[in-house]
Design an enzyme around this catalytic site. Structure first.
Site, PDB file in Angstrom:
ATOM      1  N   ASN A 119       0.776  -1.165   0.052  1.00  0.00           N
ATOM      2  CA  ASN A 119       0.062   0.108   0.001  1.00  0.00           C
ATOM      3  C   ASN A 119       0.834   1.413   0.209  1.00  0.00           C
ATOM      4  O   ASN A 119       1.903   1.366   0.506  1.00  0.00           O
ATOM      5  CB  ASN A 119      -1.099  -0.181   1.252  1.00  0.00           C
ATOM      6  CG  ASN A 119      -0.487   0.711   2.407  1.00  0.00           C
ATOM      7  OD1 ASN A 119      -0.431   1.905   2.581  1.00  0.00           O
ATOM      8  ND2 ASN A 119       0.337   0.095   3.327  1.00  0.00           N
ATOM      9  N   GLY A 122      -0.969   6.678   2.098  1.00  0.00           N
ATOM     10  CA  GLY A 122      -0.502   8.215   2.214  1.00  0.00           C
ATOM     11  C   GLY A 122      -1.302   8.968   3.302  1.00  0.00           C
ATOM     12  O   GLY A 122      -1.619  10.170   3.210  1.00  0.00           O
ATOM     13  N   PHE A 123      -1.641   8.071   4.303  1.00  0.00           N
ATOM     14  CA  PHE A 123      -2.674   8.702   5.291  1.00  0.00           C
ATOM     15  C   PHE A 123      -3.856   9.359   5.122  1.00  0.00           C
ATOM     16  O   PHE A 123      -4.074  10.761   5.232  1.00  0.00           O
ATOM     17  CB  PHE A 123      -1.700   9.845   6.299  1.00  0.00           C
ATOM     18  CG  PHE A 123      -0.486   9.115   6.842  1.00  0.00           C
ATOM     19  CD1 PHE A 123      -0.456   7.794   7.158  1.00  0.00           C
ATOM     20  CD2 PHE A 123       0.509   9.963   7.451  1.00  0.00           C
ATOM     21  CE1 PHE A 123       0.518   7.308   8.009  1.00  0.00           C
ATOM     22  CE2 PHE A 123       1.556   9.456   8.287  1.00  0.00           C
ATOM     23  CZ  PHE A 123       1.595   8.273   8.323  1.00  0.00           C
ATOM     24  N   SER A 183       5.728   5.363   8.618  1.00  0.00           N
ATOM     25  CA  SER A 183       5.021   4.921   7.245  1.00  0.00           C
ATOM     26  C   SER A 183       5.813   5.312   6.048  1.00  0.00           C
ATOM     27  O   SER A 183       6.473   6.444   5.930  1.00  0.00           O
ATOM     28  CB  SER A 183       3.692   5.863   7.205  1.00  0.00           C
ATOM     29  OG  SER A 183       3.385   5.838   5.765  1.00  0.00           O
ATOM     30  N   ASN A 185       4.859   6.017   2.988  1.00  0.00           N
ATOM     31  CA  ASN A 185       4.278   6.730   2.153  1.00  0.00           C
ATOM     32  C   ASN A 185       3.765   8.320   2.464  1.00  0.00           C
ATOM     33  O   ASN A 185       3.221   8.926   1.644  1.00  0.00           O
ATOM     34  CB  ASN A 185       2.931   6.080   1.910  1.00  0.00           C
ATOM     35  CG  ASN A 185       3.074   4.691   1.691  1.00  0.00           C
ATOM     36  OD1 ASN A 185       3.726   4.449   0.744  1.00  0.00           O
ATOM     37  ND2 ASN A 185       2.422   3.524   2.509  1.00  0.00           N
ATOM     38  N   THR A 186       4.564   8.920   3.388  1.00  0.00           N
ATOM     39  CA  THR A 186       4.635  10.263   3.501  1.00  0.00           C
ATOM     40  C   THR A 186       6.034  10.840   3.310  1.00  0.00           C
ATOM     41  O   THR A 186       6.852  10.321   4.012  1.00  0.00           O
ATOM     42  CB  THR A 186       3.859  10.752   4.975  1.00  0.00           C
ATOM     43  OG1 THR A 186       2.762  10.330   5.010  1.00  0.00           O
ATOM     44  CG2 THR A 186       3.990  12.293   5.139  1.00  0.00           C
ATOM     45  N   LYS A 216       6.060   4.276  16.891  1.00  0.00           N
ATOM     46  CA  LYS A 216       5.847   2.970  15.907  1.00  0.00           C
ATOM     47  C   LYS A 216       6.887   3.089  15.066  1.00  0.00           C
ATOM     48  O   LYS A 216       7.369   4.171  14.306  1.00  0.00           O
ATOM     49  CB  LYS A 216       4.589   3.039  15.325  1.00  0.00           C
ATOM     50  CG  LYS A 216       4.409   1.601  14.177  1.00  0.00           C
ATOM     51  CD  LYS A 216       2.922   1.808  13.899  1.00  0.00           C
ATOM     52  CE  LYS A 216       2.745   0.288  12.867  1.00  0.00           C
ATOM     53  NZ  LYS A 216       1.299   0.326  12.348  1.00  0.00           N
ATOM     54  N   ASN A 245       5.911  -1.370  11.400  1.00  0.00           N
ATOM     55  CA  ASN A 245       5.324  -0.748   9.968  1.00  0.00           C
ATOM     56  C   ASN A 245       5.703  -1.775   9.004  1.00  0.00           C
ATOM     57  O   ASN A 245       6.133  -2.917   8.863  1.00  0.00           O
ATOM     58  CB  ASN A 245       5.430   0.463   9.869  1.00  0.00           C
ATOM     59  CG  ASN A 245       4.337   1.324   9.432  1.00  0.00           C
ATOM     60  OD1 ASN A 245       3.659   0.804   8.609  1.00  0.00           O
ATOM     61  ND2 ASN A 245       3.956   2.614  10.120  1.00  0.00           N
TER      62      ASN A 245
HETATM   63  C1  LIG Z   1      -3.657  -0.845   3.548  1.00  0.00           C
HETATM   64  C2  LIG Z   1      -2.555  -0.774   4.915  1.00  0.00           C
HETATM   65  C3  LIG Z   1      -2.700   0.770   5.527  1.00  0.00           C
HETATM   66  C4  LIG Z   1      -1.956   0.850   6.572  1.00  0.00           C
HETATM   67  N1  LIG Z   1      -1.991   2.315   6.994  1.00  0.00           N
HETATM   68  C5  LIG Z   1      -1.397   2.319   8.286  1.00  0.00           C
HETATM   69  C6  LIG Z   1      -1.420   3.750   8.882  1.00  0.00           C
HETATM   70  O1  LIG Z   1      -2.072   4.455   8.492  1.00  0.00           O
HETATM   71  N2  LIG Z   1      -0.545   4.137  10.079  1.00  0.00           N
HETATM   72  C7  LIG Z   1       0.243   2.776  10.605  1.00  0.00           C
HETATM   73  O2  LIG Z   1       0.871   3.120  11.581  1.00  0.00           O
HETATM   74  N3  LIG Z   1       0.224   1.718   9.840  1.00  0.00           N
HETATM   75  C8  LIG Z   1      -0.480   1.211   8.699  1.00  0.00           C
HETATM   76  N4  LIG Z   1      -0.402   0.256   8.079  1.00  0.00           N
HETATM   77  C9  LIG Z   1       0.415  -0.776   8.657  1.00  0.00           C
HETATM   78  C10 LIG Z   1      -0.094  -1.724   9.589  1.00  0.00           C
HETATM   79  O3  LIG Z   1      -0.514  -1.134  10.654  1.00  0.00           O
HETATM   80  C11 LIG Z   1       1.005  -2.711  10.429  1.00  0.00           C
HETATM   81  O4  LIG Z   1       2.079  -2.250  10.810  1.00  0.00           O
HETATM   82  C12 LIG Z   1       1.630  -3.331   8.847  1.00  0.00           C
HETATM   83  O5  LIG Z   1       0.832  -3.669   7.962  1.00  0.00           O
HETATM   84  C13 LIG Z   1       2.283  -5.112   9.347  1.00  0.00           C
HETATM   85  O6  LIG Z   1       1.065  -5.648  10.018  1.00  0.00           O
HETATM   86  P1  LIG Z   1       0.533  -6.963   9.101  1.00  0.00           P
HETATM   87  O7  LIG Z   1       1.588  -7.580   8.560  1.00  0.00           O
HETATM   88  O8  LIG Z   1      -0.350  -7.542  10.035  1.00  0.00           O
HETATM   89  O9  LIG Z   1      -0.477  -6.144   8.174  1.00  0.00           O
HETATM   90  C14 LIG Z   1      -1.030  -0.240   7.117  1.00  0.00           C
HETATM   91  C15 LIG Z   1      -1.253  -1.298   6.566  1.00  0.00           C
HETATM   92  C16 LIG Z   1      -1.885  -1.603   5.353  1.00  0.00           C
HETATM   93  C17 LIG Z   1      -1.818  -3.078   4.782  1.00  0.00           C
END
Ligand SMILES: Cc1cc2nc3c(=O)[nH]c(=O)nc-3n(C[C@H](O)[C@H](O)[C@H](O)COP(=O)(O)O)c2cc1C
Length: 358
Positions: A119, A122-123, A183, A185-186, A216, A245
């Site tokens: 993904n 981008g917040f 993240s 994406n920013t 985080k 993340n």
């Molecule tokens: C579509 C998507 C959007 C995400 N958006 C955020 C976010 O806004 N803020 C954040 O801290 N992590 C975000 N994450 C990261 C997740 O919180 C997590 O740290 C990461 O996906 C690893 O965990 P997982 O393997 O269980 O997905 C996002 C992950 C995905 C897949």
């Protein structure tokens, strides 16, 4: 993790639809199904974690250790839904001080051969003010943490004030706050993980709120960066660290055509090894002086248990929920409860104490 069963067939159908669109539709369906109070209470009873899994962390009671990771419910539309789906808590956000649209679509992709996602959202979010209003009204049964990030248009030198503004509004309404500097994406966000940038941000957020504050971090940090952040967390008196993340690495991916999808963070099994490695490194350094929340590639109860015995007090998942389905949280909690039973333990705290000693 097996790939059969009723959800495997449903998932094949859901995966025919464009990812962000199906996210919106399924999320709306989950909220609708859990909106009538009688149905919600019934689901909460049926899917609730075994009482032996309840744990009190920074003074807050969590009915189970597995929570929904940040990013699924960015604006808190499902505050009352997550307990009814068997999660022990949910982390809402990332939310930024000002509302913003995020990156252009498409920005969310499946990597099915890796059981992963990519993904670059981008917040996208409606801003801290709107979430604050929602949090004042919610009646859900599980703790709600809030993850805050930097507004894209805010210059790096104004990042402290941006995080502080969100913390001021949301701190009093959250079980805990997470400062997200990880993240991919920013633009420039992850540079804020350098301790000289991170220190004033964390100190500023701590000055705004008495709510527990965590940071985080990214899986792509070097070991020495991880150590420095762990030391900073202890020095400043943070409550804990959320690791990790998504990763910008594309190493070892099996899904064809990943390069053509462009930039973004990969989640799910491809990040699991580094996420576990960072957890172990953090635990060796901070012990029980920081609460460690492990996230990244947790799919099964075995994965969850490994994180717990490696030092995690709480767990989170996003991608495992997408590939595992609506009963995923219950399966994981049931699997952890079985380990307690098999070991003759009456509580998670007791089992963890024993497992980490051995
Ligand atoms: C579509 C998507 C959007 C995400 N958006 C955020 C976010 O806004 N803020 C954040 O801290 N992590 C975000 N994450 C990261 C997740 O919180 C997590 O740290 C990461 O996906 C690893 O965990 P997982 O393997 O269980 O997905 C996002 C992950 C995905 C897949």
């Amino acid at each position: 993790m097996t790939d059969s069963g009723p959800y495997a067939a449903l998932r094949r159908a859901l995966f025919l639809v464009q990812p962000e669109r199906i996210h919106t539709l399924v999320f709306a369906g989950m909220r609708a199904a859990t909106r009538p109070p009688a149905l919600r209470r019934r689901a909460e009873r049926l899917l609730a974690p075994d009482p032996a899994l309840a744990t009190t962390v920074f003074g807050v009671r969590f009915p189970g250790p597995l929570g929904l990771a940040a990013g699924f419910d960015k604006d808190g539309h499902g505050l009352d839904t997550w307990g009814a789906l068997g999660f022990g808590y949910a982390e809402i956000g990332t939310v930024t001080a000002q509302a913003q649209p995020g990156n252009p679509q498409p920005r969310l992709f499946r990597l099915p051969d890796d059981r992963a996602l990519l993904n670059r959202m981008g917040f996208n979010n409606h801003g801290a003010g709107e979430l604050a209003l929602r949090l004042t009204r919610h009646t859900g049964s599980v703790p709600i943490g809030v993850n805050i990030g930097k507004t894209k248009v805010t210059a790096p030198e104004d990042a402290v004030d941006d995080y502080r503004a969100s913390a001021r509004l949301l701190g009093p309404l959250a079980a805990y706050l997470v400062v997200n500097v990880s993240s991919p994406n920013t633009p420039g966000l992850r540079d804020l993980q350098a301790v000289e940038s991170l220190r004033p941000i964390l100190a500023g957020v701590l000055a705004e709120t008495s709510t527990p504050v965590l940071v985080k971090i990214a899986p792509d940090l070097s070991d020495s960066d991880v150590d420095e952040i762990a030391d900073l967390a202890m020095e400043l008196g943070l409550a804990g660290i959320v690791a990790t993340n998504t990763t910008i690495s594309r190493a070892g991916l099996r899904t064809p055509g990943v390069d053509a999808l462009g930039s973004g963070g990969v989640s799910g099994p491809p990040v699991a090894r580094r996420s576990l490695e960072i957890l172990r490194r953090l635990y060796a350094r901070v012990g029980d002086r920081q609460v460690l929340i492990s996230v990244g590639g947790i799919e099964t109860a075995d994965d969850a248990w490994e994180r717990i015995v490696s030092g995690a007090t709480l767990l989170q998942g996003y991608t495992g929920f997408i590939y595992g389905g609506g009963l995923w949280a219950k399966h994981i909690h049931d699997g952890i409860a079985k380990r307690l039973q098999d070991g003759g333990f009456s509580s998670l705290t007791e089992a963890v104490g024993s497992a980490r000693k051995s």
